[in-house]
Design a protein around this motif. Structure first.
Motif, mmCIF file in Angstrom:
data_model
loop_
_atom_site.group_PDB
_atom_site.id
_atom_site.type_symbol
_atom_site.label_atom_id
_atom_site.label_comp_id
_atom_site.label_asym_id
_atom_site.label_seq_id
_atom_site.Cartn_x
_atom_site.Cartn_y
_atom_site.Cartn_z
ATOM 1 N N GLU A 143 46.846 30.736 49.994
ATOM 2 C CA GLU A 143 46.879 29.812 48.863
ATOM 3 C C GLU A 143 46.282 30.407 47.594
ATOM 4 O O GLU A 143 46.398 29.822 46.527
ATOM 5 N N TYR A 144 45.574 31.542 47.731
ATOM 6 C CA TYR A 144 44.789 32.042 46.602
ATOM 7 C C TYR A 144 45.169 33.474 46.261
ATOM 8 O O TYR A 144 45.661 34.211 47.109
ATOM 9 N N THR B 246 39.488 31.757 49.447
ATOM 10 C CA THR B 246 38.992 30.571 48.750
ATOM 11 C C THR B 246 39.324 30.680 47.269
ATOM 12 O O THR B 246 39.644 31.768 46.777
ATOM 13 N N LEU B 247 39.214 29.556 46.601
ATOM 14 C CA LEU B 247 39.466 29.539 45.156
ATOM 15 C C LEU B 247 38.480 30.471 44.465
ATOM 16 O O LEU B 247 37.302 30.513 44.822
ATOM 17 N N SER B 248 38.963 31.200 43.465
ATOM 18 C CA SER B 248 38.061 32.066 42.699
ATOM 19 C C SER B 248 38.426 32.001 41.223
ATOM 20 O O SER B 248 39.422 31.369 40.839
ATOM 21 N N ASP C 27 42.083 32.411 40.283
ATOM 22 C CA ASP C 27 42.993 31.256 40.303
ATOM 23 C C ASP C 27 42.744 30.335 39.104
ATOM 24 O O ASP C 27 43.682 29.745 38.562
ATOM 25 N N TYR D 254 52.377 28.372 44.390
ATOM 26 C CA TYR D 254 50.963 28.640 44.094
ATOM 27 C C TYR D 254 50.493 27.817 42.882
ATOM 28 O O TYR D 254 49.447 27.166 42.923
ATOM 29 N N VAL E 98 47.549 24.997 42.840
ATOM 30 C CA VAL E 98 46.346 25.107 41.992
ATOM 31 C C VAL E 98 46.247 23.883 41.079
ATOM 32 O O VAL E 98 45.177 23.286 40.927
#
Ligand SMILES: N[C@@H](CCC(=O)N[C@@H](CS)C(=O)NCC(=O)O)C(=O)O
Length: 216
Positions: A152-153, A158-160, A163, A191, A195
């Motif tokens: 997903e990223y 994980t989200l960073s 993104d 994606y 987001v």
């Protein structure tokens, strides 16, 4: 409570606001229109650009600087990878957005379709918009598509900041009624949708759309 200074439609202001939301940090937003900013604002942001940020007596300018500061003051949840290479990759995608995507989406699409007509009474240069969409964005979309794996990223699991930096530029496209063609760039389209569906992004997208509408 810290204060973000800037206009909500700015991708860089949004980047800081999403970052704050993901960290769960409450803040005030003080509206500042960037072009021709007053001398008081320039004390915080010497280049006259938004966003600026105030935390007690401390002031900062530049979205990347502000996010890096917030990561140190509020380490949880981490929004920069801990692994050295992944950390550098996340900074690279932030730069790809801040120094790459924005050079096309900002002046050649968002300014033409949204800012110019609304705030400067300037008509849209349709040829410039067309060229940006047909010729200048596709190589950047190809690149992002090729960098997206099955996850997903953009970096890690994980989200960073990668993104957040990339996602915010696509909100400005969205405000212009332009999406990612899922037939050409299926991973990128999915994606971006993912987001933008995060509460941190969705809240701002809804707020901005209610305020400005869409410049389709
Ligand atoms: N590197 C800066 C870029 C900020 C920026 O370019 N902001 C634009 C608005 S989206 C601005 O203030 N432009 C006014 C100007 O350049 O005078 C950041 O990340 O904060």
């Amino acid at each position: 409570m810290p204060t973000v200074f800037g206009a909500s439609a700015s991708p860089f202001v949004r980047k800081v606001r999403v970052f704050l939301a993901e960290k769960g940090i409450p803040y005030d937003l003080e509206p500042v229109f960037p072009f021709g900013a007053d001398p008081e604002f320039k004390k915080m942001s010497p280049l006259g650009k938004i966003p600026a940020f105030r935390d007690g007596e401390r002031t900062l300018a530049d979205s990347s600087v502000i996010c890096a500061y917030l990561e140190r003051t509020h380490p949880t949840p981490p929004l920069y990878p801990s692994d050295a290479y992944e950390h550098a990759r996340a900074l690279w995608f932030e730069e790809h957005a801040d120094g790459g995507l924005v050079t096309v989406i900002g002046p050649k699409i968002f300014f033409q379709k949204f800012v110019g007509p609304r705030f400067f009474n300037r008509p849209t240069d349709e040829a410039m918009v067309r060229k940006a969409i047909d010729e200048e964005l596709p190589p950047m979309f190809e690149y992002l598509e090729s960098e997206l794996g099955a996850g997903e990223y953009l970096v890690g699991r994980t989200l960073s900041i990668a993104d957040i930096g990339v996602g915010t530029q696509f909100v400005n496209l969205r405000h212009c009624g332009i999406g990612v063609d899922a037939r050409r760039w299926p991973k990128l389209a999915a994606y971006v949708d993912q987001v933008h569906a995060r509460p941190s992004f969705k809240t701002l997208i809804d707020e901005e759309t209610a305020q400005y509408g869409t410049a389709a």
